[in-house]
Design a protein around this motif. Sequence first.
Motif, PDB file in Angstrom:
ATOM      1  N   ASP A 184       0.838  -1.198   0.000  1.00 55.63           N
ATOM      2  CA  ASP A 184       0.000   0.000   0.000  1.00 55.63           C
ATOM      3  C   ASP A 184       0.873   1.248   0.000  1.00 55.63           C
ATOM      4  O   ASP A 184       2.110   1.168  -0.079  1.00 55.63           O
ATOM      5  CB  ASP A 184      -0.979  -0.010   1.170  1.00 55.63           C
ATOM      6  CG  ASP A 184      -0.301   0.090   2.544  1.00 55.63           C
ATOM      7  OD1 ASP A 184       0.888   0.482   2.617  1.00 55.63           O
ATOM      8  OD2 ASP A 184      -0.967  -0.223   3.548  1.00 55.63           O
ATOM      9  N   ALA A 185       0.262   2.418   0.103  1.00 53.21           N
ATOM     10  CA  ALA A 185       0.991   3.689   0.014  1.00 53.21           C
ATOM     11  C   ALA A 185       2.000   3.849   1.134  1.00 53.21           C
ATOM     12  O   ALA A 185       3.006   4.557   0.988  1.00 53.21           O
ATOM     13  CB  ALA A 185       0.014   4.850   0.012  1.00 53.21           C
ATOM     14  N   GLN A 186       1.760   3.197   2.273  1.00 56.99           N
ATOM     15  CA  GLN A 186       2.673   3.291   3.417  1.00 56.99           C
ATOM     16  C   GLN A 186       3.720   2.169   3.419  1.00 56.99           C
ATOM     17  O   GLN A 186       4.521   2.069   4.348  1.00 56.99           O
ATOM     18  CB  GLN A 186       1.880   3.238   4.729  1.00 56.99           C
ATOM     19  CG  GLN A 186       1.084   4.505   5.026  1.00 56.99           C
ATOM     20  CD  GLN A 186      -0.132   4.646   4.124  1.00 56.99           C
ATOM     21  OE1 GLN A 186      -0.868   3.684   3.897  1.00 56.99           O
ATOM     22  NE2 GLN A 186      -0.335   5.843   3.590  1.00 56.99           N
ATOM     23  N   PRO A 224      -4.387  -0.533 -11.687  1.00 53.93           N
ATOM     24  CA  PRO A 224      -3.058  -0.348 -12.301  1.00 53.93           C
ATOM     25  C   PRO A 224      -2.064   0.380 -11.409  1.00 53.93           C
ATOM     26  O   PRO A 224      -0.860   0.304 -11.632  1.00 53.93           O
ATOM     27  CB  PRO A 224      -3.370   0.468 -13.562  1.00 53.93           C
ATOM     28  CG  PRO A 224      -4.797   0.136 -13.880  1.00 53.93           C
ATOM     29  CD  PRO A 224      -5.462  -0.024 -12.551  1.00 53.93           C
ATOM     30  N   GLU A 225      -2.562   1.083 -10.398  1.00 53.59           N
ATOM     31  CA  GLU A 225      -1.668   1.814  -9.493  1.00 53.59           C
ATOM     32  C   GLU A 225      -1.151   0.943  -8.351  1.00 53.59           C
ATOM     33  O   GLU A 225      -0.220   1.325  -7.636  1.00 53.59           O
ATOM     34  CB  GLU A 225      -2.395   3.030  -8.897  1.00 53.59           C
ATOM     35  CG  GLU A 225      -2.667   4.146  -9.884  1.00 53.59           C
ATOM     36  CD  GLU A 225      -3.767   3.804 -10.883  1.00 53.59           C
ATOM     37  OE1 GLU A 225      -4.758   3.152 -10.462  1.00 53.59           O
ATOM     38  OE2 GLU A 225      -3.610   4.147 -12.074  1.00 53.59           O
ATOM     39  N   THR A 226      -1.744  -0.218  -8.145  1.00 60.04           N
ATOM     40  CA  THR A 226      -1.326  -1.096  -7.048  1.00 60.04           C
ATOM     41  C   THR A 226       0.058  -1.663  -7.315  1.00 60.04           C
ATOM     42  O   THR A 226       0.339  -2.140  -8.410  1.00 60.04           O
ATOM     43  CB  THR A 226      -2.328  -2.256  -6.878  1.00 60.04           C
ATOM     44  OG1 THR A 226      -3.653  -1.735  -6.810  1.00 60.04           O
ATOM     45  CG2 THR A 226      -2.021  -3.030  -5.597  1.00 60.04           C
ATOM     46  N   ARG A 227       0.911  -1.613  -6.317  1.00 57.28           N
ATOM     47  CA  ARG A 227       2.278  -2.124  -6.455  1.00 57.28           C
ATOM     48  C   ARG A 227       2.304  -3.615  -6.105  1.00 57.28           C
ATOM     49  O   ARG A 227       2.181  -3.985  -4.946  1.00 57.28           O
ATOM     50  CB  ARG A 227       3.230  -1.334  -5.561  1.00 57.28           C
ATOM     51  CG  ARG A 227       3.343   0.145  -5.948  1.00 57.28           C
ATOM     52  CD  ARG A 227       4.377   0.861  -5.104  1.00 57.28           C
ATOM     53  NE  ARG A 227       3.948   0.983  -3.723  1.00 57.28           N
ATOM     54  CZ  ARG A 227       4.756   1.305  -2.714  1.00 57.28           C
ATOM     55  NH1 ARG A 227       6.053   1.502  -2.930  1.00 57.28           N
ATOM     56  NH2 ARG A 227       4.294   1.413  -1.483  1.00 57.28           N
ATOM     57  N   ILE A 228       2.499  -4.441  -7.125  1.00 54.97           N
ATOM     58  CA  ILE A 228       2.406  -5.898  -6.964  1.00 54.97           C
ATOM     59  C   ILE A 228       3.792  -6.487  -6.707  1.00 54.97           C
ATOM     60  O   ILE A 228       4.737  -6.218  -7.447  1.00 54.97           O
ATOM     61  CB  ILE A 228       1.791  -6.544  -8.212  1.00 54.97           C
ATOM     62  CG1 ILE A 228       0.396  -5.966  -8.479  1.00 54.97           C
ATOM     63  CG2 ILE A 228       1.709  -8.062  -8.036  1.00 54.97           C
ATOM     64  CD1 ILE A 228      -0.211  -6.435  -9.785  1.00 54.97           C
TER      65      ILE A 228
END
Length: 274
Positions: A108-110, A148-152
């Motif tokens: 997530d962003a954190q 598409p913004e999720t960091r996999i």
Amino acid sequence: MDLVVFDLDGTLLNKQQRLSATTIDTLEKMKHAGIAYTLATGRTHLAAQPCLEGHNFPLWQIYKNGVEWWHPEQQIYRHNGLLNHLTIRATLDDFAERGVMPFVFCLDAQGQQQVFYPDALDKYGKMVLEELSGHDNLTQHDLSELTPETRIINISALGHPSPLKQLVERCSNYDDLVAYCGGGIYHPETHWIDIHHNSTCKGSAIMQLMEELSATNLIVFGDGDNDLTMFEMANEAYATDNAPDYIKQKATATVGHHDADGVALFLRERFNLS
């Protein structure tokens, strides 16, 4: 300076997926002798924690075949090799075609971990979810929420060996993916698959750690396909007796069975730990 690195399942852990009393005692003796050691596993940090009860590994720990690092004292992560969304969408279609339930691990962003998975789960998916539900700091989401913004970070699953092997073969068609499957250690018909970016592996992560520690002699222990990259880098590579023959053929030598303290007993002799 020696650096000793252990795989977990089928290597350092017993059939109860735990460190035996003999293994814990051996690790403590190594710590007191000033020998550097850590682990490199396909598990996530969260999934590995119950298995490590009884001993505190002091150095950076390598998870997800090098994608994820965890430092127990500093309580911080490192992550390498984020995955391309277009490739992952195609891979998820491959999972659906073969009836395998994927678990997509993300940040997530954190920088905290998330997992995305389908709403309807088969028996294998329920096994994964049961294990993941024990981690309060891992947020869970429906696979439809993946953007598409999720960091996999990676995709993992449990299943029958046949479709998992097909998925490994399918992943070889994607330039940026590497896939491993194996298992049957605890449940003969239940195997695992792990897919991540091909820029990282156990071997590359361990070489980076060696440089940071100024280690000059690498000793590794493993039993599976995802251990071969660290076998290739090692000065000494040991396969457990339960490893397949083709893994043993890549090793310097074979030590005892993972459920008979094979690694621990070898280390006591190798380092004269009394």
